[in-house]
Design an enzyme around this catalytic site. Structure first.
Site, PDB file in Angstrom:
ATOM      1  N   TRP A 297       0.859  -1.184   0.000  1.00 46.40           N
ATOM      2  CA  TRP A 297       0.000   0.000   0.000  1.00 46.40           C
ATOM      3  C   TRP A 297       0.896   1.236   0.000  1.00 46.40           C
ATOM      4  CZ3 TRP A 297      -5.473   0.120   2.079  1.00 46.40           C
ATOM      5  CH2 TRP A 297      -5.987   1.412   2.152  1.00 46.40           C
ATOM      6  N   ASP A 298       0.895   1.948  -1.118  1.00 44.16           N
ATOM      7  CA  ASP A 298       1.792   3.081  -1.298  1.00 44.16           C
ATOM      8  C   ASP A 298       1.037   4.404  -1.178  1.00 44.16           C
ATOM      9  OD1 ASP A 298       4.187   4.382  -1.756  1.00 44.16           O
ATOM     10  OD2 ASP A 298       4.631   3.316  -3.621  1.00 44.16           O
TER      11      ASP A 298
ATOM     12  N   ASP B 272      12.938   4.519  -0.104  1.00 44.88           N
ATOM     13  CA  ASP B 272      13.171   4.222  -1.518  1.00 44.88           C
ATOM     14  C   ASP B 272      14.660   4.151  -1.825  1.00 44.88           C
ATOM     15  OD1 ASP B 272      10.522   4.052  -2.176  1.00 44.88           O
ATOM     16  OD2 ASP B 272      10.375   6.038  -3.069  1.00 44.88           O
TER      17      ASP B 272
ATOM     18  N   CYS C 172       3.754   1.793   2.802  1.00 40.63           N
ATOM     19  CA  CYS C 172       4.785   2.458   2.033  1.00 40.63           C
ATOM     20  C   CYS C 172       4.273   3.854   1.702  1.00 40.63           C
ATOM     21  CB  CYS C 172       5.086   1.679   0.755  1.00 40.63           C
ATOM     22  SG  CYS C 172       6.231   2.503  -0.379  1.00 40.63           S
TER      23      CYS C 172
ATOM     24  N   ASN D 221       2.315   8.299  -2.567  1.00 34.99           N
ATOM     25  CA  ASN D 221       3.477   8.946  -3.152  1.00 34.99           C
ATOM     26  C   ASN D 221       3.416  10.471  -3.202  1.00 34.99           C
ATOM     27  OD1 ASN D 221       5.575   7.039  -3.904  1.00 34.99           O
ATOM     28  ND2 ASN D 221       4.008   6.072  -5.151  1.00 34.99           N
TER      29      ASN D 221
END
Length: 722
Positions: free
Chosen positions: A469-470, A540, A518, A472
């Site tokens: 599960w991101d 990252d 994430c 950004n």
């Protein structure tokens, strides 16, 4: 350490006593949290006044009653210099308040008085209310055997009118009065998370915070305070704490002009105005606090044990983190069944246990300009859906995981074209894009239900064991035009609550599902999200040398079990190339993952990786659930780093050691191991080297000499009790 009250203390475990007691004759509460005691009392003004937070006390009789401090001057009234467990902004309070309220009639004065309390086992609830109007505050304390106490509050409006909370904190920690304390905290940025800072605490207020809508890479909601005497990894007094909240948070470290150090943690007061209608309540996030007299190492081990037992889903019954392979660096957005299957075959040959397909499998997703928000399988890339790929992966002996970023939307997507109002925005103002995407207003119930439905459908229709599960980007234009302006700032809280709710519901409906948090790396790592996810993406930045400092900072606050650490291709972020063995031995100090483009590997790369994966499986339980001892810091100018893990049963220990670069032909320092049994004999096996037998006393006192030479050298030592 120096106690907060003026007595001499005999420190020893208490036996047979309830963990929480109220000494009625003194009006003092005593909370025993494993090796620690926390005490506070009711003074003559019915204020809740802290008395002690430190090593376990064995005699309740040693605790005095609470008494308000005498006014120092008209500028320093007793109301501001008397420590309070949870002060309201009022009556001349000039330190950080726990709560600040504005009533509908304009009154902005809150003075909380004790009303009653309830003790249920290891939980204490103290009920307080304002001295005039009916604002009620319940202070909750939960004690744990790892030396941790959890504080949070529930604020309830019992008045007949709407009121506005302008500050709602979870709790406050008071240290013994004095000077010379030092603060340790974690700061960073994208690709440079959890960098450690040590600095003196000076008069004034130091604020650690996030205003970004999530935990953030820039600061993490953890702190430690040591001193006044010198403190190390192994010795000295350390008070520490962490907030369990994944939205806007704030921790204020304050030294008053009367040499009182206070730490107040909770919801960020920035852009915060939370209305409560009559009868409504607000619950603040948990604030976890602890103490040790055994230095920073024991402080982090206490947090690790606590998280593994009480925070991570499943607690002590949760399984070890599997070794995973992620396809991102090999294929980026260019995914299809055949290409992913070929990668899966190569990953399986290494001994990998979980195959994760990353971005590019859904909607019109060929790059990061389109498709985000459309969580349906791309029919051109996967004409038969995901079932064929998943069947291939499972036939190879691995389970299947997939990448999602459910809180975001590309303007070029079917979802945005259908619901442009779902994107967070202010009316008649530009919508700022980051990574070509907007952020959905997850505070809205319709958005919440839509996201739950699409993820539930994805997991229900496919044999998916794992979601990465991101998230950004951070929040901009935090508008919520559909509600009244006075209610719009509730968005910050409700957004995080709804994310929590979606994850909780998914896991309840799909009990076997595992999730990784994430956010462009370490942007959402905290003890609130750790209650709901099995692991976190640390950064990252997978450059092995950079990761040593990132991982050192991370492990100050969080368990290695949840810390994902990947081996990836070089050159990496800094244009640096490090040997594959060095990269593996750095990543194996957490939960191991592999992200290399296996299509470019040579036979010798596969051979080395197979050996490393097999070795990690041999020591995995010790790394993930053992006691961590940081033997040598990567911040040391020598460039030598070493970490040791000792299994809880003491039967196995593993040491990892790395060297940036040798200078002047100097050998690396002798390693003095920790946590072993002096009287035991151990089989000591150096990776790719010799085996010998040594006593625990020899390993800890005489030490262990390692042969690390040249640049980017690394090794590991397996220690097994005979």
């Amino acid at each position: 350490m120096r106690p907060l009250i003026l007595c001499a203390f005999l420190l020893a475990p208490a036996f047979g006593a309830d963990p929480i007691r109220f000494l009625a004759e003194k009006k003092v509460f005593v909370l025993d949290a494993g090796p620690n005691t926390i005490a506070f009392g009711l003074n003559e003004r019915s204020e809740i006044q802290p008395l002690y937070f430190g090593q376990r006390l064995w005699r309740d009789q040693d605790l005095p009653a609470a008494h308000a401090l005498r006014e120092w001057a008209s500028f320093d009234r007793t109301s501001t210099i008397t420590p309070q467990e949870y002060p309201g902004y009022g009556a001349g309070l000039f330190v950080e308040p726990g709560i600040k309220v504005t009533l509908q009639n304009g009154v902005r004065d809150t003075v909380l008085k004790y009303v009653s309390h309830v003790i249920k086992g290891d939980v204490l609830e103290i009920k307080a209310k304002d001295q005039g109007y009916d604002l009620q505050v319940s202070l909750f304390y939960h004690v744990y055997p790892q030396g941790i106490v959890e504080k949070h509050t529930v604020i309830t409006n019992k008045t007949p009118n709407v009121l506005t909370l302008e500050s709602a904190q979870s709790g406050t920690l008071h240290l013994p009065p004095g000077e010379g304390y030092r603060l340790t905290y974690l700061y960073g940025r994208w690709a440079g998370e959890t960098q450690m800072v040590h600095e003196p605490i000076n008069p004034g207020v130091k604020v650690l915070e996030s205003r970004r809508g999530n935990t953030s890479q820039q600061s993490n909601p953890w702190f430690a305070i040591d001193g006044p005497a010198p403190v190390s990894e192994t010795n000295g007094a350390v008070w520490f704490g962490a907030l369990g909240w994944s939205g806007n948070w704030r921790i204020a470290i304050e030294q008053t002009s009367h040499q009182q150090v206070r730490v107040t943690g909770g919801l960020n007061t920035f852009d915060f105005a939370h209305t409560l209608k009559p009868g409504e309540s607000l619950e603040t996030p948990p604030f976890y606090l602890g103490f040790t007299d055994q230095g920073f190492g024991e402080a982090s081990r206490a947090l690790h044990r606590f998280q593994r037992e009480y925070i991570l889903p499943g607690g002590l019954t949760s399984k070890a983190r599997p070794i995973l392979y992620n396809s991102w660096e090999a294929t980026t957005f260019n995914v299809n069944e055949q290409g992913q299957t070929e990668l899966a075959k190569k990953a399986a040959s290494l001994g990998v246990e979980r195959f994760v397909m990353d971005d590019g499998w859904f909607g019109a997703r060929n790059d990061d300009h389109a498709g985000l928000g459309d969580w349906t399988v791309n029919p051109k890339k996967f004409p038969n859906g995901l079932k064929g790929l998943i069947a291939n992966v499972k036939a190879l002996g691995m389970d299947f995981g997939i990448w999602v970023e459910p809180e975001m939307v590309n303007p070029n997507s079917d979802l945005y074209r259908a619901h442009p109002d779902w994107a967070m925005h202010f009316p008649d103002r530009p919508r700022s894009e980051a990574r070509n995407q907007l952020i959905l207003n997850m505070a809205r119930d319709d958005v919440k239900e839509h996201i739950f439905a699409v993820l539930d459908k994805l997991v229900s229709e496919n044999d998916i064991a794992f979601l990465k599960w991101d998230m950004n980007r951070n929040v901009s234009e935090p508008g919520w035009p559909e509600v009244a302006p006075s209610e719009q700032k509730k968005m910050w809280l409700q957004y995080t609550r709804n994310v929590y709710e979606i994850i909780d519901r998914l896991r309840q409906k799909h009990p076997g599902l595992e999730i990784e948090s994430c956010s462009g790396g370490g942007g959402r790592i905290d003890m609130g999200i750790l209650r709901r996810v099995d692991q976190v993406w640390t950064s990252d930045n997978t450059d092995a040398l950079d990761r040593l400092k990132i991982q050192e900072g991370y492990t100050q606050a969080y368990t290695p079990k949840a810390m994902m650490a990947w081996v990836t291709d070089v050159p990496n972020f800094n244009g640096r190339s490090t040997p594959l063995a060095f990269r593996f031995l750095v990543a194996m100090q957490g939960s191991l993952g592999i992200g290399n483009n296996l299509n470019h590997w040579k036979d010798e790369d596969f051979a080395l990786a197979k050996k490393m994966v097999a070795y990690y499986k041999q020591v995995r339980n010790t790394v993930q659930t053992g006691k961590l001892y940081r033997l040598a810091s990567p911040r040391d100018p020598s460039g030598f780093q070493s970490s040791q893990y000792v299994a809880e049963d003491g039967k196995q220990s593993v040491v990892f050691a790395t060297l940036h670069s040798q200078q002047y032909g100097r050998p690396v320092p002798t390693l003095h191991l920790q946590g072993l049994d002096e009287k035991a004999v151990y089989k000591v096996t150096v990776l790719n080297g010799r085996t010998l037998e040594l006593s625990g006393a020899s390993l800890m006192h005489r030490g262990l000499d390692l042969n690390l030479t040249g640049d980017y050298a690394a090794t590991s030592v397996l220690i097994e009790r005979i």
